[in-house]
Design a protein around this motif. Sequence first.
Motif, PDB file in Angstrom:
ATOM      1  N   VAL A  97       0.854  -1.167   0.057  1.00 41.89           N
ATOM      2  CA  VAL A  97      -0.022   0.201  -0.033  1.00 41.89           C
ATOM      3  C   VAL A  97       0.893   1.323   0.052  1.00 41.89           C
ATOM      4  N   THR A  98       0.542   2.207  -0.649  1.00 42.27           N
ATOM      5  CA  THR A  98       1.177   3.486  -0.742  1.00 42.27           C
ATOM      6  C   THR A  98       0.935   4.417   0.463  1.00 42.27           C
ATOM      7  N   LEU A  99       2.023   4.609   1.165  1.00 42.87           N
ATOM      8  CA  LEU A  99       1.901   5.472   2.435  1.00 42.87           C
ATOM      9  C   LEU A  99       2.200   6.907   2.036  1.00 42.87           C
ATOM     10  N   GLU A 100       3.191   7.217   1.285  1.00 42.89           N
ATOM     11  CA  GLU A 100       3.584   8.614   0.825  1.00 42.89           C
ATOM     12  C   GLU A 100       3.775   8.820  -0.529  1.00 42.89           C
ATOM     13  N   ARG A 101       3.569   9.663  -1.130  1.00 44.15           N
ATOM     14  CA  ARG A 101       3.784  10.110  -2.420  1.00 44.15           C
ATOM     15  C   ARG A 101       4.466  11.505  -2.638  1.00 44.15           C
ATOM     16  N   TRP A 102       5.719  11.538  -3.014  1.00 45.31           N
ATOM     17  CA  TRP A 102       6.508  12.646  -3.058  1.00 45.31           C
ATOM     18  C   TRP A 102       6.678  13.219  -4.250  1.00 45.31           C
ATOM     19  N   GLN A 103       6.095  14.070  -4.848  1.00 47.47           N
ATOM     20  CA  GLN A 103       5.772  14.420  -6.473  1.00 47.47           C
ATOM     21  C   GLN A 103       6.710  15.872  -6.427  1.00 47.47           C
ATOM     22  N   PHE A 104       7.447  15.821  -7.659  1.00 44.82           N
ATOM     23  CA  PHE A 104       8.498  16.907  -8.041  1.00 44.82           C
ATOM     24  C   PHE A 104       8.036  17.129  -9.612  1.00 44.82           C
ATOM     25  N   ASP A 105       7.197  18.202  -9.783  1.00 44.80           N
ATOM     26  CA  ASP A 105       6.794  18.508 -11.177  1.00 44.80           C
ATOM     27  C   ASP A 105       7.938  19.628 -11.808  1.00 44.80           C
ATOM     28  N   VAL A 106       8.318  19.027 -13.078  1.00 42.37           N
ATOM     29  CA  VAL A 106       9.303  19.966 -13.520  1.00 42.37           C
ATOM     30  C   VAL A 106       8.622  20.556 -15.095  1.00 42.37           C
ATOM     31  N   ASP A 107       8.950  22.075 -14.929  1.00 43.43           N
ATOM     32  CA  ASP A 107       8.490  22.722 -16.046  1.00 43.43           C
ATOM     33  C   ASP A 107       9.650  23.074 -17.069  1.00 43.43           C
ATOM     34  N   VAL A 108       9.821  22.839 -18.185  1.00 40.36           N
ATOM     35  CA  VAL A 108      11.091  22.963 -18.602  1.00 40.36           C
ATOM     36  C   VAL A 108      10.690  24.158 -19.747  1.00 40.36           C
ATOM     37  N   THR A 109      11.508  25.340 -19.641  1.00 31.30           N
ATOM     38  CA  THR A 109      11.134  26.531 -20.282  1.00 31.30           C
ATOM     39  C   THR A 109      12.379  26.924 -21.200  1.00 31.30           C
ATOM     40  N   LYS A 110      12.326  27.768 -22.054  1.00 35.34           N
ATOM     41  CA  LYS A 110      13.059  28.505 -22.902  1.00 35.34           C
ATOM     42  C   LYS A 110      13.319  29.901 -22.598  1.00 35.34           C
ATOM     43  N   PRO A 111      14.246  30.541 -22.048  1.00 32.14           N
ATOM     44  CA  PRO A 111      14.365  31.847 -21.783  1.00 32.14           C
ATOM     45  C   PRO A 111      14.068  32.485 -23.305  1.00 32.14           C
ATOM     46  N   SER A 112      13.082  33.369 -23.340  1.00 29.14           N
ATOM     47  CA  SER A 112      12.863  34.301 -24.329  1.00 29.14           C
ATOM     48  C   SER A 112      13.465  35.501 -24.484  1.00 29.14           C
ATOM     49  N   ALA A 113      13.841  35.969 -25.544  1.00 29.43           N
ATOM     50  CA  ALA A 113      14.413  37.260 -25.447  1.00 29.43           C
ATOM     51  C   ALA A 113      13.447  38.582 -25.250  1.00 29.43           C
ATOM     52  N   THR A 114      14.017  39.672 -24.781  1.00 31.04           N
ATOM     53  CA  THR A 114      13.085  40.821 -24.344  1.00 31.04           C
ATOM     54  C   THR A 114      12.427  41.394 -25.806  1.00 31.04           C
ATOM     55  N   GLU A 115      11.225  42.021 -25.423  1.00 34.40           N
ATOM     56  CA  GLU A 115      10.877  42.916 -26.605  1.00 34.40           C
ATOM     57  C   GLU A 115      11.567  43.913 -27.272  1.00 34.40           C
ATOM     58  N   GLY A 116      11.606  43.672 -28.446  1.00 35.59           N
ATOM     59  CA  GLY A 116      12.363  44.618 -29.460  1.00 35.59           C
ATOM     60  C   GLY A 116      13.500  44.052 -29.677  1.00 35.59           C
ATOM     61  N   GLY A 117      13.580  42.708 -29.666  1.00 33.09           N
ATOM     62  CA  GLY A 117      14.800  41.850 -30.317  1.00 33.09           C
ATOM     63  C   GLY A 117      15.961  42.036 -29.303  1.00 33.09           C
ATOM     64  N   GLY A 118      15.874  42.296 -28.306  1.00 36.93           N
ATOM     65  CA  GLY A 118      17.023  42.358 -27.197  1.00 36.93           C
ATOM     66  C   GLY A 118      17.534  41.101 -26.711  1.00 36.93           C
ATOM     67  N   SER A 119      18.606  41.214 -25.896  1.00 46.11           N
ATOM     68  CA  SER A 119      19.005  40.032 -25.407  1.00 46.11           C
ATOM     69  C   SER A 119      18.100  39.180 -24.494  1.00 46.11           C
ATOM     70  N   ALA A 120      18.390  38.103 -24.086  1.00 51.50           N
ATOM     71  CA  ALA A 120      17.822  37.073 -23.187  1.00 51.50           C
ATOM     72  C   ALA A 120      17.962  37.758 -21.733  1.00 51.50           C
ATOM     73  N   PRO A 121      16.985  37.552 -20.845  1.00 54.01           N
ATOM     74  CA  PRO A 121      17.237  37.986 -19.547  1.00 54.01           C
ATOM     75  C   PRO A 121      18.353  37.449 -18.813  1.00 54.01           C
ATOM     76  N   PRO A 122      19.183  38.160 -17.881  1.00 55.77           N
ATOM     77  CA  PRO A 122      20.038  37.779 -17.327  1.00 55.77           C
ATOM     78  C   PRO A 122      19.963  36.246 -16.401  1.00 55.77           C
ATOM     79  N   ALA A 123      21.057  35.479 -16.422  1.00 59.05           N
ATOM     80  CA  ALA A 123      20.874  34.381 -15.550  1.00 59.05           C
ATOM     81  C   ALA A 123      20.589  34.579 -14.176  1.00 59.05           C
ATOM     82  N   LYS A 124      19.777  33.516 -13.639  1.00 61.27           N
ATOM     83  CA  LYS A 124      19.398  33.792 -12.271  1.00 61.27           C
ATOM     84  C   LYS A 124      20.542  33.516 -11.297  1.00 61.27           C
TER      85      LYS A 124
END
Length: 209
Positions: A95-122
């Motif tokens: 029987v399952t007693l605990e269920r630890w769940q980790f959801d992963v959202d994979v995103t691609k950093p988008s460039a800023t409006e007007g064709g600028g560079s991508a946002p700085p790294a976190k």
Amino acid sequence: MPVAQKTKANITLKGSTEVVTEFFKYAVNSILFNRGVYPADDFNMVKKYGLVVLVTSDEALSAYLEKILTQVREWLVKGSIARIVLAIVSKESRVTLERWQFDVDVTKPSATEGGGSAPPAKPESEINAEIRAIIKQIVSSVTYLPTLSEPCAFNILAYTSADAEVPEGEWLDTDPHAIEAGKAEAVKLRSFSTNHHKVEAMVAYRYEG
């Protein structure tokens, strides 16, 4: 040049993948230790994220987790994994007693409006602070989760996209280890993110009260 930009982006994605994979390693080890799935003597203390965390010294378990994390790393790079679940089950009843769940959202950093560079790294310090908060919640889980008073085992499940490459014979379609409605309580944990991934965590547990 476009080639140089692509190389820089690939390095950033690789770095983010390593951060997420490493988090899974320490999160899984922390859960197995703090929930008593393996004896406390089977773990060694290491310093990570500004914390003392426990890592298994059991060679068979360590090899098993490394094999899983190697595959998870490949899926992360290709953006083909959406969720990792660690299910703790009763050895006797399954029987399952605990269920630890980790959801992963994979995103691609988008460039800023007007064709600028991508946002700085976190900043790494900010990412580590977010991860540290999750690890602390896992450690403190003994204060809000029911005591596991019987011998337990665990399973790791990966939710991947339909076109994900799955090594034959290593991963099988299996029970999702869901806890029946009306018998489950859930606690949402903190999340962390990089420029390429966001991980949200929660734990559901069987509650018979």
